[in-house]
Enzyme design. Structure first.
Site, mmCIF file in Angstrom:
data_model
loop_
_atom_site.group_PDB
_atom_site.id
_atom_site.type_symbol
_atom_site.label_atom_id
_atom_site.label_comp_id
_atom_site.label_asym_id
_atom_site.label_seq_id
_atom_site.Cartn_x
_atom_site.Cartn_y
_atom_site.Cartn_z
ATOM 1 N N HIS A 18 0.820 -1.212 0.000
ATOM 2 C CA HIS A 18 0.000 0.000 0.000
ATOM 3 C C HIS A 18 0.855 1.264 0.000
ATOM 4 O O HIS A 18 2.049 1.245 0.337
ATOM 5 C CB HIS A 18 -0.924 0.016 1.216
ATOM 6 C CG HIS A 18 -0.177 0.079 2.518
ATOM 7 N ND1 HIS A 18 0.334 1.250 3.035
ATOM 8 C CD2 HIS A 18 0.146 -0.893 3.405
ATOM 9 C CE1 HIS A 18 0.948 0.998 4.179
ATOM 10 N NE2 HIS A 18 0.848 -0.300 4.428
ATOM 11 N N GLU A 100 -2.812 -6.930 7.651
ATOM 12 C CA GLU A 100 -1.473 -6.826 8.228
ATOM 13 C C GLU A 100 -1.333 -7.715 9.463
ATOM 14 O O GLU A 100 -2.320 -8.104 10.102
ATOM 15 C CB GLU A 100 -1.164 -5.362 8.561
ATOM 16 C CG GLU A 100 0.264 -5.091 9.031
ATOM 17 C CD GLU A 100 1.369 -5.541 8.076
ATOM 18 O OE1 GLU A 100 1.387 -6.740 7.735
ATOM 19 O OE2 GLU A 100 2.233 -4.705 7.722
#
Length: 231
Positions: A18, A100
């Site tokens: 990201h 994550e």
């Protein structure tokens, strides 16, 4: 879109980290499901510019972690790919096992799903959240930090079992390292950097990925640390 199943060793898997998010620059882990910064959005636009004529033209599946920073990276960074696939009946897949590793607030998806869908001024309203498990934000079970190795293996097997030849994945630095290296490595992975991979074999138990030449790194991609690197 008709997809002919291809050999896993012929696949192209584009693993994308990201863009820059607020916790990357403030080291503030308490920001729940940390969103992108303005600079992160600029990185996404640069990523779009360098991929619109390549992987956005050839990609056959778009897969994303269900955190705000990854979903916005996908929407702003790969708009042509998303639009093309949606036009053929293949919307992006939100895969909760791509989230994550950490269990701190910045690495925990917003909940309930209605709040996640409505966040970022409705940017995610048209995404399909039905793929998320009921405990997607729990950070327990398969989502606990201690299960990162197993979770990464499940991601690899999921990708290997898909029929598509070219798959674009948007996720996070730590889980991407587990996915590619099968442990928490120190591999450098800049925000919006895209690493091209394929599978080592068609049937090994760990579904091992190998990196190929052809990484993509937009001009302003930076090496902001992940949560674990800030610890």
């Amino acid at each position: 879109m008709t997809i002919t199943r291809t050999s896993p060793t012929a696949k192209k898997i584009y693993l994308t980290r990201h863009a820059q998010a607020e916790h990357n620059v403030t080291s503030d882990w308490t920001i729940r499901d940390a969103p992108l910064t303005d600079f992160g959005r600029k990185q996404c636009r640069e990523m779009h510019a360098v991929t619109k004529g390549t992987l956005q033209q050839g990609g056959q599946l778009l897969v994303c972690s269900p955190l705000r920073r990854t979903m916005e990276t996908m929407i702003v960074g790969f708009p042509h790919l998303q639009s093309r696939l949606e036009g053929s009946g293949k919307p992006p897949i939100l895969l909760d096992i791509l989230q994550e590793v950490g269990n701190v607030p910045c690495d925990t998806p917003l909940d309930p799903i209605e709040a996640l869908r409505a966040s970022n001024n409705g940017l995610f309203a048209d995404l399909d959240f039905s793929t998320l498990s009921p405990d997607y934000s729990s950070k327990m079970g398969i989502f606990s930090p201690g299960q990162a190795t197993e979770r990464a293996k499940r991601v690899r097997k999921w990708l290997r079992d898909r029929p598509e030849e070219e798959i674009v994945v948007v996720a996070h630095g730590d889980i991407l390292r587990f996915i590619l290296d099968r442990h928490h490595s120190s591999r450098e992975w800049a925000n919006t950097e895209i690493k091209l991979c394929t599978f080592a074999t068609s049937s090994d138990e760990d579904a091992v990925l190998i990196e190929l030449q052809g990484d993509i790194r937009p001009p302003d991609a930076d090496t902001e640390p992940t949560t674990s690197e800030l610890a």
